[in-house]
Design a protein around this motif. Structure first.
Motif, mmCIF file in Angstrom:
data_model
loop_
_atom_site.group_PDB
_atom_site.id
_atom_site.type_symbol
_atom_site.label_atom_id
_atom_site.label_comp_id
_atom_site.label_asym_id
_atom_site.label_seq_id
_atom_site.Cartn_x
_atom_site.Cartn_y
_atom_site.Cartn_z
ATOM 1 N N TYR A 94 -21.850 -16.249 -27.885
ATOM 2 C CA TYR A 94 -22.734 -16.898 -26.932
ATOM 3 C C TYR A 94 -23.945 -17.454 -27.665
ATOM 4 N N TYR A 95 -24.231 -18.720 -27.404
ATOM 5 C CA TYR A 95 -25.329 -19.413 -28.056
ATOM 6 C C TYR A 95 -26.377 -19.833 -27.038
ATOM 7 N N CYS A 96 -27.617 -19.481 -27.283
ATOM 8 C CA CYS A 96 -28.717 -20.041 -26.524
ATOM 9 C C CYS A 96 -28.936 -21.469 -26.997
ATOM 10 N N ALA A 97 -29.124 -22.381 -26.053
ATOM 11 C CA ALA A 97 -29.116 -23.789 -26.407
ATOM 12 C C ALA A 97 -30.116 -24.584 -25.590
ATOM 13 N N THR A 98 -30.472 -25.736 -26.139
ATOM 14 C CA THR A 98 -31.325 -26.690 -25.442
ATOM 15 C C THR A 98 -30.464 -27.711 -24.705
ATOM 16 N N PHE A 99 -30.978 -28.192 -23.597
ATOM 17 C CA PHE A 99 -30.285 -29.169 -22.781
ATOM 18 C C PHE A 99 -31.206 -30.342 -22.461
ATOM 19 N N PHE A 100 -30.665 -31.553 -22.617
ATOM 20 C CA PHE A 100 -31.376 -32.727 -22.134
ATOM 21 C C PHE A 100 -31.469 -32.704 -20.616
ATOM 22 N N TRP A 101 -30.417 -32.215 -19.996
ATOM 23 C CA TRP A 101 -30.361 -32.156 -18.549
ATOM 24 C C TRP A 101 -29.586 -30.936 -18.106
ATOM 25 N N CYS A 102 -30.135 -30.235 -17.156
ATOM 26 C CA CYS A 102 -29.448 -29.120 -16.523
ATOM 27 C C CYS A 102 -29.515 -29.334 -15.023
ATOM 28 N N GLY A 103 -28.415 -29.770 -14.455
ATOM 29 C CA GLY A 103 -28.305 -29.945 -13.021
ATOM 30 C C GLY A 103 -27.351 -28.930 -12.435
ATOM 31 N N VAL A 104 -27.311 -28.878 -11.122
ATOM 32 C CA VAL A 104 -26.430 -27.928 -10.455
ATOM 33 C C VAL A 104 -24.969 -28.244 -10.750
ATOM 34 N N GLN A 105 -24.658 -29.535 -10.886
ATOM 35 C CA GLN A 105 -23.275 -29.950 -11.057
ATOM 36 C C GLN A 105 -22.946 -30.506 -12.433
ATOM 37 N N ASN A 106 -23.945 -30.852 -13.232
ATOM 38 C CA ASN A 106 -23.682 -31.443 -14.536
ATOM 39 C C ASN A 106 -24.786 -31.091 -15.519
ATOM 40 N N THR A 107 -24.427 -31.070 -16.801
ATOM 41 C CA THR A 107 -25.371 -30.736 -17.863
ATOM 42 C C THR A 107 -25.163 -31.658 -19.049
ATOM 43 N N GLN A 108 -26.182 -31.747 -19.900
ATOM 44 C CA GLN A 108 -26.072 -32.481 -21.151
ATOM 45 C C GLN A 108 -26.709 -31.645 -22.253
ATOM 46 N N LEU A 109 -25.890 -31.192 -23.172
ATOM 47 C CA LEU A 109 -26.351 -30.366 -24.275
ATOM 48 C C LEU A 109 -27.178 -31.188 -25.245
ATOM 49 N N ALA A 110 -28.278 -30.615 -25.727
ATOM 50 C CA ALA A 110 -29.129 -31.262 -26.709
ATOM 51 C C ALA A 110 -28.773 -30.783 -28.116
ATOM 52 N N ASP A 111 -29.665 -31.012 -29.070
ATOM 53 C CA ASP A 111 -29.321 -30.890 -30.484
ATOM 54 C C ASP A 111 -29.604 -29.531 -31.112
ATOM 55 N N TYR A 112 -30.173 -28.606 -30.361
ATOM 56 C CA TYR A 112 -30.595 -27.346 -30.954
ATOM 57 C C TYR A 112 -29.995 -26.159 -30.231
ATOM 58 N N TRP A 113 -29.513 -25.194 -31.014
ATOM 59 C CA TRP A 113 -29.056 -23.923 -30.480
ATOM 60 C C TRP A 113 -29.232 -22.844 -31.532
ATOM 61 N N GLY A 114 -29.112 -21.603 -31.098
ATOM 62 C CA GLY A 114 -29.352 -20.486 -31.986
ATOM 63 C C GLY A 114 -28.152 -20.125 -32.828
ATOM 64 N N GLN A 115 -28.239 -18.986 -33.486
ATOM 65 C CA GLN A 115 -27.173 -18.531 -34.382
ATOM 66 C C GLN A 115 -26.022 -17.856 -33.653
ATOM 67 N N GLY A 116 -26.235 -17.480 -32.413
ATOM 68 C CA GLY A 116 -25.188 -16.895 -31.602
ATOM 69 C C GLY A 116 -25.194 -15.380 -31.617
ATOM 70 N N THR A 117 -24.672 -14.803 -30.542
ATOM 71 C CA THR A 117 -24.515 -13.357 -30.444
ATOM 72 C C THR A 117 -23.130 -13.056 -29.882
ATOM 73 N N GLN A 118 -22.437 -12.115 -30.498
ATOM 74 C CA GLN A 118 -21.056 -11.812 -30.135
ATOM 75 C C GLN A 118 -21.011 -10.943 -28.885
ATOM 76 N N VAL A 119 -20.171 -11.345 -27.935
ATOM 77 C CA VAL A 119 -19.857 -10.547 -26.757
ATOM 78 C C VAL A 119 -18.368 -10.260 -26.774
ATOM 79 N N THR A 120 -18.012 -8.998 -26.784
ATOM 80 C CA THR A 120 -16.613 -8.585 -26.798
ATOM 81 C C THR A 120 -16.339 -7.688 -25.604
ATOM 82 N N VAL A 121 -15.342 -8.055 -24.814
ATOM 83 C CA VAL A 121 -14.956 -7.295 -23.627
ATOM 84 C C VAL A 121 -13.503 -6.886 -23.797
ATOM 85 N N SER A 122 -13.267 -5.613 -23.968
ATOM 86 C CA SER A 122 -11.914 -5.116 -24.180
ATOM 87 C C SER A 122 -11.824 -3.663 -23.775
ATOM 88 N N SER A 123 -10.609 -3.232 -23.474
ATOM 89 C CA SER A 123 -10.374 -1.847 -23.109
ATOM 90 C C SER A 123 -9.807 -1.047 -24.267
#
Length: 123
Positions: A94-123
């Motif tokens: 999962y990456y935290c990211a910047t968006f040019f636009w964040c709407g209820v129905q549509n988004t536009q990703l911008a040029d910057y995001w973080g290094q990411g963090t791993q999420v693992t869901v398993s039994s």
């Protein structure tokens, strides 16, 4: 100078919860909407959620609606993603990211995001 710092990832069992937090730089906080995308090797990048703080509205991918909640803290200047009822298919980086636009129905990703963090869901 890291501009977007993620925390809160980990390994959990199905049905459990995690809370991710993103701490953007002041510049990122002021210039962009903030949200999250996730990436699985061999799969397309998927925007999970973002928040339009000026409008008080949020976008959620259909796959996470009803289970994830995004929120902004204007004092701490952070954006959190509460992830409930996690499923194995939520496993991704999962990456935290910047968006040019964040709407209820549509988004536009911008040029910057973080290094990411791993999420693992398993039994």
């Amino acid at each position: 100078q890291v501009q977007l710092v993620e925390s809160g990832g980990g390994s959990v069992q199905p049905g459990e919860s995690l809370r991710l937090s993103c701490a953007p730089s002041e510049s990122m906080w002021n210039q962009y909407d903030i949200g999250w995308f996730r990436q699985v090797p061999g799969h397309e990048r998927e925007t999970v959620s973002c928040i339009n703080r000026s409008q008080g509205t949020s976008y959620y991918a259909d796959s996470v609606k009803g289970r994830f909640t995004i929120s902004g803290d204007n004092v701490k200047k952070t954006v959190d993603l509460q992830m409930d009822t996690l499923k194995p298919e939520d496993t991704a980086v999962y990456y935290c990211a910047t968006f040019f636009w964040c709407g209820v129905q549509n988004t536009q990703l911008a040029d910057y995001w973080g290094q990411g963090t791993q999420v693992t869901v398993s039994s």
